[in-house]
Scaffold this active site. Structure first.
Site, PDB file in Angstrom:
ATOM      1  N   ASP A 418       1.009  -1.083   0.085  1.00 23.34           N
ATOM      2  CA  ASP A 418      -0.144  -0.026  -0.245  1.00 23.34           C
ATOM      3  C   ASP A 418       1.032   1.138  -0.147  1.00 23.34           C
ATOM      4  O   ASP A 418       1.764   1.397   0.088  1.00 23.34           O
ATOM      5  CB  ASP A 418      -0.352   0.481   0.809  1.00 23.34           C
ATOM      6  CG  ASP A 418      -1.917   1.235   1.398  1.00 23.34           C
ATOM      7  OD1 ASP A 418      -2.766   1.702   0.627  1.00 23.34           O
ATOM      8  OD2 ASP A 418      -1.514   1.917   2.169  1.00 23.34           O
ATOM      9  N   GLU A 471       1.226  -0.752  -5.654  1.00 25.07           N
ATOM     10  CA  GLU A 471       0.352   0.675  -4.870  1.00 25.07           C
ATOM     11  C   GLU A 471       1.056   1.482  -6.008  1.00 25.07           C
ATOM     12  O   GLU A 471       1.328   2.174  -4.650  1.00 25.07           O
ATOM     13  CB  GLU A 471      -0.558   0.306  -4.803  1.00 25.07           C
ATOM     14  CG  GLU A 471      -2.074   2.084  -4.228  1.00 25.07           C
ATOM     15  CD  GLU A 471      -2.457   2.994  -3.445  1.00 25.07           C
ATOM     16  OE1 GLU A 471      -3.539   3.062  -3.761  1.00 25.07           O
ATOM     17  OE2 GLU A 471      -1.769   2.231  -2.212  1.00 25.07           O
TER      18      GLU A 471
END
Length: 745
Positions: A418, A471
């Protein structure tokens, strides 16, 4: 045989003064070196004392080498002393009598240290891959006694105690041994049981006492509880050679990868809006993924998190699968069911920041241990969270080990990392003057870069066939390049550019799309610069952005047609696929974390049509190598016509490794339908329709591409779009069509 300890009057004044100071330190819970005073000690050639400190005890006796020794209280303190003839040869028992009970136990300070100094060296170096085997609380046998060994990194603490229900949360009962060379505290406590709650009471140099959960705990309490919970270390899932081979095949760059992103707490709820358990999800969710032909599940973070509204992105227990849905064995069962049916399983991993919960990592030992002290480096203004100090080797060991834990213990297919962009840039979401340049004056976070490289290198080396996914929302070069070639070493990167541009385009009124044609074509300029995944994730359906179906322009029929055409365009575009739950049934409301998906919408044909579209797209995708084999190569794509902005129609070819195997794709992004639309094709022959999103089974208008019963079209010798052959088809409005050559003419 018994003996009685000397009382305070028998001690020299200087020794009494020393004992008084020690007792005072014990009383206030600030004792850095308990083994230097408690336990058995040789005072002189003929004087050996065994000292135990037991708050509230009235009387204490010791059983040492099969002899009973009575102790004597030192002054009016809770220190009890026995004089013995020789040092104990093994751990000894204490029997303590209290006002209403008595108990017998092994003295914690009669056990030797079993700290692994080699592991501590690697930990301090930043390269310990399995720190969770050494730190935290581990059931073990030490000197023939069963118990739990606690180990904690808190180098700047003045004192650390273990507190828990087994000692009535007293901070002056179980003082830990400090190892200054490594900054680690350690203590073995005999005869503890699983499911007992505990914490660490850490006394800072300032005298402040901070109660912290165990960073390496395998289980934690649910909010409002904040304690760690004693658990046996999970047995790792043993992957067979076949399971590893399956993992390698389904995660390979030339494999079909279609990911269903799931928030376990809100995918589906039970009666009374209760959470489904891991065991229930192993049945229902895995079955659903198979029904919908998804190849992978991606779980939003399940590392234990206190606040439901963080969706798991503010974890406190990085080594603890959240107990919202069951214990770690239940989660193992969930993973094993995925393996059984060859469904890949990915997990969201959050190494970019951590929350400010008092029992978490912030100011862990009274200092900024895990985070930078300077707010310009150590605090995220967007999320009100703290940033790891990636330059600190021990923090690097912590994060590397956490990645290894999830991959090794549970045999996952990989991690989706993330907020990578927030890790890479020191000036991420900061204005001038709000960040500190690196040692070269640049804005790159060198520590974070090295940490990510090490995580990826070690993850791939130790876990064959996995996929590490970034990401990453910027144009950082080489995210999916190997570390050896100066890349970050990820296997895949989310294509945020495609997502932003295509969503912006698809939301426009068809009347104006002709003026923004570049938004839907520009992604092909950089489509092969990385190994991309095309994401339509949870981020696109929260915080006022609206559901995907509600982003579509026009009346209700047009909304559904537009969404079907968009999905089919996405599945044909180079790059692996990711769709957030609810998107496959055209959920109308924004996603909410505290209730189930609106499954009742499937009562309507329009919503069932979207579900059938996604299911069919996944089936066709998996069965057509041209749609996935060359996702990261320009050899796998060729435009037919990318300049038809007036009609807002795109057409292109996707090729398999075998160039004779290809799929022709036509996407019409206006409501205009055409009875005769001509486009060039790569070769002469018969082409069959394999997807037409305007089919009635998808709730489309039912316009057929071809008038013949076989749903095929035959080429003619009319050159078009730079090809010698062309076909003429009928095409509904807001429709995407796939054609496959099935035979030469």
């Amino acid at each position: 045989m018994s003996s009685t300890a000397s009382n305070s009057s028998a001690l020299p004044k200087s020794q009494c003064a020393d004992y008084d100071a020690q007792v005072n330190a014990l009383n206030i819970g600030r004792f850095k070196d308990p083994f230097s005073f408690l336990g058995a000690h040789k005072v002189s050639e003929s004087n050996i004392e065994v000292r135990v400190y037991l708050p509230d005890a009235q009387h204490v006796s010791l059983s040492i080498d099969n002899q009973i020794f009575e102790t004597q209280r030192y002054k009016h303190s809770d220190l009890f002393i026995a004089r013995v003839s020789q040092l104990p040869t093994s751990p000894y028992l204490c029997t303590a009598k209290y006002s209403d009970t008595s108990t017998t136990f092994f003295d914690e300070y009669s056990f030797n240290s079993e700290l692994d100094t080699d592991a501590m060296y690697l930990f301090n170096e930043g390269s310990l891959e399995h720190a969770y085997l050494h730190f935290g609380a581990h059931f073990t046998n030490q000197q023939d006694v069963d118990g739990v060994r606690f180990c904690l990194w808190a180098p700047n603490a003045a004192s650390v105690s273990i507190i828990g229900e087994f000692n009535f949360w007293q901070a002056n009962r179980h003082f830990m041994r400090f190892h200054p060379a490594s900054g680690v505290w350690e203590l073995f406590i005999p005869e503890l049981k699983a499911d007992m709650c505990y914490k660490f009471a850490i006394t800072a140099q300032s005298g402040e006492v901070i109660e912290k959960a165990d960073p390496y705990a395998f289980k934690m309490q649910q909010a409002p509880g904040t304690a760690s919970v004693l658990q046996y270390k999970p047995e790792a899932i043993a992957l067979s050679e076949q399971a590893i081979s399956n993992r390698q095949k389904r995660n390979h760059i030339d494999a079909p990868i279609s990911i269903y992103e799931v928030h376990l707490a809100s995918w589906q709820r039970g009666e009374g809006n209760r959470y489904l358990s891991y065991t229930e999800l192993a049945d229902k969710l895995v079955s659903y993924a198979l029904e919908m032909n998804f190849t992978h599940l991606q779980l939003m973070p399940i590392s234990e998190y206190p606040f439901d509204g963080s969706w798991g992105y503010q974890p406190v227990g990085l080594f603890a699968p959240t107990s919202r849905f069951g214990d770690y064995n239940s989660f193992k069962y969930f993973v094993e069911q995925c393996h059984k049916y060859n469904v890949g399983i990915l997990l969201d991993w959050v190494p970019g920041h951590f929350p400010s919960d008092p029992h978490g990592l912030h100011r862990f030992d009274g200092t900024h241990l895990y985070e930078h002290a300077d707010m310009r480096q150590g605090f995220h203004p967007d999320w009100n969270t703290y940033i790891y100090n990636y330059d600190r080797p021990e923090v690097k060991s912590f994060l590397i080990s956490n990645a290894m834990y999830w991959l090794h213990q549970f045999g996952l297919d990989g991690l989706r990392v993330d907020a990578v962009a927030s890790m890479l840039y020191l000036d991420y979401s900061r204005k001038e003057g709000e960040w500190i340049p690196n040692c070269y004056g640049g804005r790159e976070n060198l520590g974070a870069i090295e940490c990510l490289k090490q995580v990826n290198l070690r993850s791939y080396k130790n876990n064959p066939g996995i996929m590490m996914v970034a990401e990453e929302s910027t144009a950082w070069p080489g995210v999916t390049q190997s570390v050896e070639h100066n890349g970050l070493g990820f296997g895949y990167k989310w294509n945020m550019g495609w997502m932003n541009d295509s969503l912006l385009y698809i939301q426009r009124d068809p009347l104006y799309k002709q003026h923004h044609h570049h938004e839907i074509t520009f992604s092909m300029v950089y489509a092969f610069s990385e190994n991309f995944i095309l994401p339509l994730s949870h981020d696109e359906v929260v915080h006022g952005k609206g559901a995907l179906i509600e982003k579509m322009p026009g009346d209700d029929w047009q909304k559904f047609a537009n969404l079907r055409a968009y999905y089919a365009f996405m599945w044909a575009h180079p790059g692996k696929k990711l769709l957030f739950m609810g998107g496959e049934i055209a959920q109308r409301a924004e996603w909410g974390h505290d209730h189930s998906i609106d499954w009742h919408l499937l009562e309507h044909e329009s919503h069932k049509g979207i579900k059938q579209t996604v299911k069919t797209l996944n089936e066709v995708y998996k069965n057509q190598p041209a749609l996935y084999e060359l996702d990261s190569s320009a050899a796998g794509f060729d435009w037919i016509d990318n300049n038809n902005n007036e009609q807002s129609i795109l057409s292109f070819v996707r090729y398999a490794k075998n160039a004779h195997d290809f799929v022709v794709v036509i996407a019409n992004f206006t409501p205009m339908s055409y009875q005769e639309y001509t486009l060039g094709v790569p070769s002469k022959g018969v082409y069959k329709v394999i997807i037409n999103t305007d089919e009635s089974e998808f709730f489309g208008s039912g316009i057929k591409v071809s008038k013949n019963q076989s749903n095929t079209v035959v080429t003619n010798d009319n050159p078009q779009h730079g090809f010698n052959q062309s076909i003429t088809i009928a095409m509904g409005g807001l429709t995407t069509i796939y054609l496959q050559k099935v035979q030469d003419e």
